[in-house]
Design a protein around this motif. Structure first.
Motif, short mmCIF file in Angstrom:
data_model
loop_
_atom_site.label_atom_id
_atom_site.label_comp_id
_atom_site.label_asym_id
_atom_site.label_seq_id
_atom_site.Cartn_x
_atom_site.Cartn_y
_atom_site.Cartn_z
N ALA A 61 0.86 -1.19 0.00
CA ALA A 61 0.00 0.00 0.00
C ALA A 61 0.90 1.24 0.00
CB ALA A 61 -0.92 0.01 1.22
N ALA A 62 0.30 2.35 -0.35
CA ALA A 62 1.03 3.63 -0.32
C ALA A 62 0.05 4.74 0.00
CB ALA A 62 1.73 3.89 -1.65
N THR A 63 0.46 5.64 0.88
CA THR A 63 -0.33 6.84 1.16
C THR A 63 0.43 8.06 0.64
OG1 THR A 63 0.68 7.28 3.33
CG2 THR A 63 -1.20 5.76 3.27
N ALA A 64 -0.30 9.11 0.37
CA ALA A 64 0.33 10.33 -0.14
C ALA A 64 -0.55 11.52 0.19
CB ALA A 64 0.56 10.24 -1.65
N LEU A 65 0.07 12.70 0.17
CA LEU A 65 -0.69 13.94 0.35
C LEU A 65 0.09 15.13 -0.15
CD1 LEU A 65 -0.86 15.02 4.14
CD2 LEU A 65 1.06 13.85 3.07
N THR A 66 -0.64 16.16 -0.51
CA THR A 66 -0.05 17.42 -0.92
C THR A 66 0.26 18.27 0.31
OG1 THR A 66 -2.18 18.55 -1.05
CG2 THR A 66 -1.42 17.36 -3.03
N GLY A 67 1.01 19.33 0.08
CA GLY A 67 1.28 20.26 1.17
C GLY A 67 0.01 20.91 1.70
N ALA A 68 -0.95 21.17 0.80
CA ALA A 68 -2.21 21.78 1.23
C ALA A 68 -2.97 20.84 2.16
CB ALA A 68 -3.06 22.14 0.02
N GLU A 69 -2.99 19.54 1.83
CA GLU A 69 -3.63 18.57 2.72
C GLU A 69 -2.90 18.50 4.05
OE1 GLU A 69 -5.29 14.76 0.63
OE2 GLU A 69 -3.49 15.39 -0.47
N TRP A 70 -1.57 18.55 3.99
CA TRP A 70 -0.78 18.45 5.22
C TRP A 70 -1.10 19.60 6.18
CZ3 TRP A 70 2.75 21.16 8.08
CH2 TRP A 70 3.48 20.44 9.02
N LEU A 71 -1.31 20.79 5.64
CA LEU A 71 -1.63 21.93 6.50
C LEU A 71 -2.95 21.70 7.24
CD1 LEU A 71 -0.59 24.91 4.19
CD2 LEU A 71 0.57 24.12 6.27
N GLU A 72 -3.85 20.92 6.64
CA GLU A 72 -5.11 20.60 7.31
C GLU A 72 -4.97 19.40 8.24
OE1 GLU A 72 -8.02 20.02 4.30
OE2 GLU A 72 -8.01 22.12 3.62
N HIS A 73 -3.93 18.59 8.02
CA HIS A 73 -3.67 17.39 8.83
C HIS A 73 -2.18 17.35 9.17
CE1 HIS A 73 -7.69 15.70 7.88
NE2 HIS A 73 -7.49 16.30 6.72
N PRO A 74 -1.69 18.30 9.97
CA PRO A 74 -0.25 18.38 10.24
C PRO A 74 0.30 17.09 10.83
CG PRO A 74 -1.39 20.34 11.06
CD PRO A 74 -2.45 19.36 10.68
N GLY A 75 1.42 16.65 10.28
CA GLY A 75 2.05 15.44 10.76
C GLY A 75 1.64 14.19 10.02
N SER A 76 0.61 14.27 9.18
CA SER A 76 0.12 13.10 8.47
C SER A 76 1.02 12.75 7.29
CB SER A 76 -1.31 13.34 7.97
OG SER A 76 -1.74 12.27 7.15
N VAL A 77 0.95 11.46 6.88
CA VAL A 77 1.60 11.03 5.64
C VAL A 77 0.55 10.71 4.57
CG1 VAL A 77 3.71 10.22 6.73
CG2 VAL A 77 1.78 8.65 6.50
N GLY A 78 -0.69 11.10 4.80
CA GLY A 78 -1.69 11.05 3.76
C GLY A 78 -2.70 9.92 3.87
N THR A 79 -3.50 9.80 2.84
CA THR A 79 -4.50 8.75 2.71
C THR A 79 -4.05 7.75 1.64
OG1 THR A 79 -5.70 10.09 1.09
CG2 THR A 79 -6.39 10.26 3.39
N PRO A 80 -4.56 6.52 1.67
CA PRO A 80 -4.10 5.52 0.71
C PRO A 80 -4.41 5.91 -0.74
CG PRO A 80 -5.19 4.46 2.55
CD PRO A 80 -5.45 5.93 2.69
N LYS A 81 -3.39 5.81 -1.58
CA LYS A 81 -3.56 5.94 -3.02
C LYS A 81 -3.52 4.57 -3.68
CE LYS A 81 -3.48 10.25 -2.12
NZ LYS A 81 -4.79 10.89 -1.85
N VAL A 82 -2.89 3.64 -2.99
CA VAL A 82 -2.85 2.24 -3.40
C VAL A 82 -3.09 1.40 -2.16
CG1 VAL A 82 -1.41 0.38 -4.34
CG2 VAL A 82 -1.19 2.71 -5.25
N GLY A 83 -3.98 0.42 -2.22
CA GLY A 83 -4.16 -0.53 -1.13
C GLY A 83 -4.91 0.01 0.07
N GLU A 84 -4.75 -0.69 1.22
CA GLU A 84 -5.48 -0.40 2.44
C GLU A 84 -4.53 -0.34 3.63
OE1 GLU A 84 -8.99 -2.95 3.01
OE2 GLU A 84 -8.60 -3.74 1.01
N VAL A 85 -4.96 0.40 4.66
CA VAL A 85 -4.20 0.56 5.90
C VAL A 85 -5.11 0.22 7.08
CG1 VAL A 85 -2.97 2.17 7.40
CG2 VAL A 85 -2.74 2.35 4.92
N SER A 86 -4.61 -0.55 8.03
CA SER A 86 -5.35 -0.88 9.24
C SER A 86 -4.41 -0.73 10.44
CB SER A 86 -5.86 -2.32 9.18
OG SER A 86 -6.52 -2.69 10.39
N ILE A 87 -4.92 -0.16 11.54
CA ILE A 87 -4.14 0.01 12.76
C ILE A 87 -4.60 -1.03 13.77
CG2 ILE A 87 -3.36 1.61 14.54
CD1 ILE A 87 -2.63 2.45 11.69
#
Length: 514
Positions: free
Chosen positions: A320-346
């Motif tokens: 899987a891979a997550t990604a985000l733009t700088g604009a998204e990061w400003l709304e979610h500081p510290g994040s590495v994004g949402t999945p662009k490929v696959g799934e994520v589970s904690i």
């Protein structure tokens, strides 16, 4: 222990996050690499394809040269499905060899030219390459090419179109000490490498600057994706902060590859240096490979703009891979994004999904029913039911599905019963203007079990006089290092990664044993 799969329905939505749609390739490519580079030679023949310290070549020259090399590889015994080991400090040679391998249906296997003999021997034993293109002075037990001039007299005409059964086979094992190959689950065709590139923001027909050595999976993949997509691809032999800015301005780079360690070194240049270059050509500044400290990310967003900065998180295995733009990061500081490929589970230590916002181990998968993204040679994956796998990262997912990374499971310290994450200590340490890089590890303590220790890289190898006070201001007492060592040794490798096991052995084992 048998791990449990995430529950379904609304609970699943709260405890995991997935790509909303399967990524679709938004560019046109040919069915095989022979056809793709033949088409590029026809449409962009006089456009510069590759630039490095040793060579500049056009797309027409790239097509001809890789055809010659492909025939040379065949003469030396390489066939469809064979691994071709590639190891050199010369970036253009690595690119030529990889494309030539694809053209005969072989699998490129990039290997660091810095490995010592025993490490190289272990990789060869695991992978059994049919051929090696290696310009170092190390010994090899397989057929080897050290000088590519033998291909000069061979035909440069197109070869029969063929597709490799695997796209690539990068090596790994630096964090565990056990070598392994991560064999791609994708076939070796232009669509596969183009899709990887597009997920990482690689454009078509632009100018891409690769700042890292090409034996690393991300830089290797991005450079080949850039060429496949018709980009002028500029390769740096070794990273240097000011040289990176020089290269951006000189070549009018539109897409730049970096890792946070590089970003930090550039940012710590004097203002009159770093702000003295014209970076207005950059449309995407892409960073990968390690978490980026929030202060550094914000500084780069302020400098280049939120729409320019683009980050991706994902293991070499590609589940899987997550990604985000700088604009998204400003709304979610510290994040590495949402999945662009696959799934994520904690999940917790027993493999159960945890509620939104709670910290646990990050588990990944491609999706139900999808083929595996890789297989190992020389190792076994840590997997659960329903294709879920973990690479040992710790993190959380917020209510909007954005992933946040805390640290590596193997790096976390238990200090008197309190979880301490070395990445947090390192992020604070790196904020100090004199610190170039930081490595936080645990050392034994009779009372607390373990305590943090810190190695810092500075220009003079000394610990700054105000450093203790700086850490006291920014870290709770339980997180503050009990032992600090200064060094001029470069702590991060060319990919921006810190090999903690090696650094701890070098600097702290006498302390740990005393």
């Amino acid at each position: 222990m048998t791990q449990q799969s995430a529950t379904q329905g609304s609970t699943q939505a709260q405890q995991s996050t997935a790509a909303t749609d399967a990524p679709l390739l938004d560019v046109d490519v040919r069915a095989t690499f022979q056809e793709q580079f033949e088409a590029l030679a026809a449409s962009r023949g006089e456009v510069t394809a590759l630039i490095d310290a040793t060579d500049t070549s056009t797309f027409a020259q790239l097509e001809a040269r890789t055809n010659q090399l492909a025939r040379h590889f065949q003469e030396r015994g390489a066939e469809v499905g064979d691994f071709v080991l590639i190891s050199s400090r010369i970036g253009s040679l690595i690119m030529h060899a990889a494309i030539a391998a694809w053209k005969i249906g072989a699998v490129p296997m990039p290997v660091s030219d810095k490995l010592v003999q025993s490490e190289l021997d272990a990789i060869v034993e695991v992978g059994s390459p049919a051929l090696a293109v290696d310009t170092t002075d190390r010994a090899l037990s397989v057929p080897r090419i050290t000088d590519l001039s033998a291909a000069d007299e061979l035909s440069a005409d197109p070869l029969p179109a063929v597709v490799s059964p695997q796209l690539k086979s990068p090596t790994s094992g630096g964090s565990t000490g056990r070598p392994k190959l991560i064999v791609s689950g994708a076939v070796g065709d232009p669509a596969a490498i183009a899709q990887l590139g597009r997920v990482m923001g690689v454009p078509e027909n632009g100018v891409c600057l690769i700042t890292a050595a090409l034996y690393h999976n991300a830089s290797f993949s991005d450079a080949l994706a850039a060429l496949t997509l018709g980009n002028t691809t500029v390769l740096m032999e070794r990273f240097d902060p000011e040289t990176t800015l020089v290269m951006i301005e000189k070549h009018r780079a539109t897409w730049v590859y970096a890792v946070p360690a590089m970003m930090q070194r550039i940012w710590k240049l004097p203002d009159d240096v770093k702000f003295g270059y014209d970076l207005s050509s950059v449309e995407t500044f892409f960073h990968v490979a390690a978490p980026c400290p929030q202060w550094l990310k914000r500084a780069w967003i302020d400098w280049l703009g939120a729409d320019v900065i683009y980050e991706l998180y994902g293991p070499t295995e590609g589940q899987a891979a997550t990604a985000l733009t700088g604009a998204e990061w400003l709304e979610h500081p510290g994040s590495v994004g949402t999945p662009k490929v696959g799934e994520v589970s904690i999940r917790d230590d027993d493999g159960n999904p945890v509620p939104v916002g709670e910290t646990g181990e990050v588990w990944l998968r491609r999706g139900v029913g999808e083929p595996p993204s890789y297989h190992y040679l020389g190792a076994e994956a840590e997997s659960a039911e329903d294709q879920w796998e973990t690479v040992g990262d710790i993190g959380r997912v917020d209510e909007d599905g954005y992933l946040y990374l805390t640290d590596r499971r193997s790096d976390m310290l238990l200090v008197g019963g309190v979880n301490v994450y070395p990445a947090e200590v390192e992020a604070v340490s790196d904020m100090h203007p004199a610190v170039l890089a930081s490595c936080c590890v645990g050392i034994p303590d009779e009372d607390l079990g373990s305590v943090p220790a810190l190695i810092i890289e500075t220009a003079d190898g000394e610990v700054p006089g105000d450093f203790d006070g700086f850490l006291t201001e920014h870290l709770a007492k339980v997180k503050r290092p009990r032992h600090i060592v200064g060094t001029t040794r470069q702590l991060r490798d060319a990919a921006g990664k810190i090999r903690k096991r090696e650094i701890k052995r070098e600097f702290l084992e006498p302390t740990a044993q005393s």
